[in-house]
Scaffold this active site. Structure first.
Site, PDB file in Angstrom:
ATOM      1  N   LYS A 150       0.763  -1.288  -0.031  1.00  0.00           N
ATOM      2  CA  LYS A 150      -0.008  -0.063   0.055  1.00  0.00           C
ATOM      3  C   LYS A 150       0.842   1.224   0.077  1.00  0.00           C
ATOM      4  O   LYS A 150       1.724   1.135   0.547  1.00  0.00           O
ATOM      5  CB  LYS A 150      -0.966  -0.071   1.242  1.00  0.00           C
ATOM      6  CG  LYS A 150      -1.921   0.913   1.200  1.00  0.00           C
ATOM      7  CD  LYS A 150      -2.735   0.802   2.540  1.00  0.00           C
ATOM      8  CE  LYS A 150      -4.036   2.076   2.816  1.00  0.00           C
ATOM      9  NZ  LYS A 150      -4.691   1.726   3.903  1.00  0.00           N
ATOM     10  N   SER A 171      -9.043   2.756   3.018  1.00  0.00           N
ATOM     11  CA  SER A 171      -8.200   3.219   2.148  1.00  0.00           C
ATOM     12  C   SER A 171      -7.227   2.207   1.518  1.00  0.00           C
ATOM     13  O   SER A 171      -6.395   2.672   0.647  1.00  0.00           O
ATOM     14  CB  SER A 171      -7.515   3.905   2.930  1.00  0.00           C
ATOM     15  OG  SER A 171      -6.306   3.341   3.986  1.00  0.00           O
ATOM     16  N   SER A 180     -10.003   0.451   7.092  1.00  0.00           N
ATOM     17  CA  SER A 180      -9.347   0.310   5.566  1.00  0.00           C
ATOM     18  C   SER A 180      -8.804  -0.898   5.132  1.00  0.00           C
ATOM     19  O   SER A 180      -8.511  -0.755   4.026  1.00  0.00           O
ATOM     20  CB  SER A 180      -8.176   1.498   5.839  1.00  0.00           C
ATOM     21  OG  SER A 180      -8.619   2.611   6.102  1.00  0.00           O
TER      22      SER A 180
END
Length: 470
Positions: free
Chosen positions: A80, A155, A179
């Site tokens: 990520k 996210s 997330s």
């Protein structure tokens, strides 16, 4: 020439092929690079690629004897874009860091590489991970492979979309307000929020913060367990990090330990939920009954979740981002500005009250898990929503107060510190994925993964990904 059939295999299958010497890490990178070239223009999950770095790392790893190549043995891993990877553009989804190239990797990246992971891509994320929709001004918007007019949530949206569309077998995510779990729900994959400290993170300016964690994402429960084995463990730069357990999480999945008594809640008593989403999740949870498990309707007392979480989230944003606000206000998206400045609404007395309330909140949750082995609920209150919406503004007639309140199903669990995952529960009448949240008691990852693996088989949606984006 790359072998396209590799894309459709599970991470566990790929790892077994590596162990037998039937494929090499270079074969896997070739297959991924071809798949990325086909898929990425449609969904924008992995906007930053580093295949040359990955091949160099793979070649170095291949010089070692097979037994010294770590748990993952050369499995490619997507990271990520909130975690630094040495020598690779890392933007945090922010124009402030659009050209940032770190000279050192974060702890989680070092750990994965030490255990045989090969980093080949950075996955898209909203700015600083703030928000349940994956878009930013630097790298654009990630689209849902199931329906490119819909959001992947956030996210860790890039990681989830890559897994669903076959450009990743394993992907790292992070979770504060859901997330990991929300994108897993929206993309029909599995995302695990581990206990704080289970996976060492940082280095961090707030090393004792326990709302944010990093964790594994994959296409099924066994693959998530394998990745967690490669991520878990102590690190001297993370003071709350935990030692690796004596038995692996993969062993826990293979042991297939059934819970005796589980609870299901349609709304955790604290948030509206779309009726179709609630129905799909209830039907999935009740599959436990076919395995001889008692399923009852119940949930802990989460009545003050908003008061506690909103204050602690604001405090975290203020402490970690206030200098950016002072120096780069014009480059921050409005949601980030709002979350930083919200901390100014609270007094010292407010934060004292909230911390004490969280202590009571956790004790109520601990009491609940003395009766139930697991708690099941919808992972999100809605199915994937139109991608042009910045966030979900209302659900089932209820208007949310701010851009994160629609994520309550997830952060109600975040506050407990207990491990939780989202796994595929089914699909709406429009063919959109719905995730089931499964929560265990304190530091209960092994029991959680073992039971989730059994439930996954009973539900029957584990083989639904990867897909060709439509």
């Amino acid at each position: 020439m790359s072998d396209p059939t590799l894309i459709w295999k599970t991470a566990t299958e790929i790892r077994n092929l590596l162990a037998k010497g039937e494929v090499s890490p270079l074969d896997l990178l070739d297959a991924l690079e071809t798949r990325v070239s086909e898929v990425e223009p449609k969904i924008n999950a992995l906007p930053t690629l580093c295949f040359e770095r990955a091949r160099n790392a793979a070649k170095t790893l291949m010089e070692k004897p097979a037994e010294e190549r770590g748990t993952l043995m050369g499995m490619p891993v997507a990271i990520k874009d909130l975690e630094a990877v040495k020598g690779v553009r890392t933007t945090f989804g922010s124009p402030i860091f659009a050209d940032h190239i770190p000279d050192k990797s974060d702890i989680v990246v070092e750990t994965l590489e030490k255990n045989g992971g090969v980093v080949y891509a950075k996955a898209n994320t909203p700015e600083f991970g703030a928000g349940g929709n994956t878009f930013n001004e630097v790298l654009g918007t990630t689209l849902n492979p199931w329906n490119q007019k819909r959001s992947v949530a956030g996210s860790s949206g890039g990681s989830a979309a890559a897994l669903a569309s076959g450009t990743a077998w394993l992907a790292q995510g992070s979770d504060n307000g859901g997330s990991l779990r929300n994108p897993a729900s929206f993309c029909s994959i599995v995302g695990l929020r581990p206990s704080p400290g289970r996976v060492a993170r940082g280095p961090s300016g707030l090393p004792f913060g326990n709302l944010p964690v990093v964790g594994p994402m994959a296409r099924n429960v066994a693959d998530v367990a394998m990745m967690l084995d490669a991520m878990a463990g102590e690190h001297p730069r993370d003071p709350i990090s935990l030692a690796s357990p004596l038995r692996s999480f993969s062993d826990a999945v293979r042991e297939q330990r059934l819970p005796k008594r589980v609870a299901f809640s349609r709304d955790l008593g604290c948030t509206p939920v779309d009726p179709e989403v609630a129905r799909i999740c209830e039907e999935a949870a009740l599959r436990f009954e076919s395995l001889g498990v008692t399923v009852e309707e119940a949930h802990p007392d989460f009545h003050d979740v908003q008061d506690i979480y909103q204050a602690l989230r604001a405090e975290g944003f203020y402490m970690s981002r206030r200098k950016l606000l002072e120096e780069h206000r014009d480059k921050l998206k409005p949601e980030v500005v709002w979350n930083i400045e919200k901390a100014l609404d609270y007094s010292l007395e407010d934060f004292t009250r909230v911390q004490l309330a969280r202590g009571a909140y956790i004790q109520r949750a601990v009491d609940f898990f003395e009766t139930y082995d697991l708690l099941l609920s919808p992972a999100t209150c809605v199915a994937p929503y139109p991608v042009e919406q910045r966030y979900v503004a209302e659900c089932d007639g209820h208007a949310f107060d701010n851009y994160v309140e629609w994520l309550t199903m997830a952060y109600a669990i975040t506050l407990t510190g207990f491990p939780a995952l989202s796994m595929p529960a089914g699909f709406t009448s429009e063919g959109l994925p719905v995730g089931l949240q499964v929560v265990a008691g304190p530091r209960g990852e092994a029991d959680l993964l073992s039971a989730a693996g059994l439930l996954e088989t009973a539900i029957g949606h584990a083989g639904a990904v990867p897909i060709d984006p439509i």
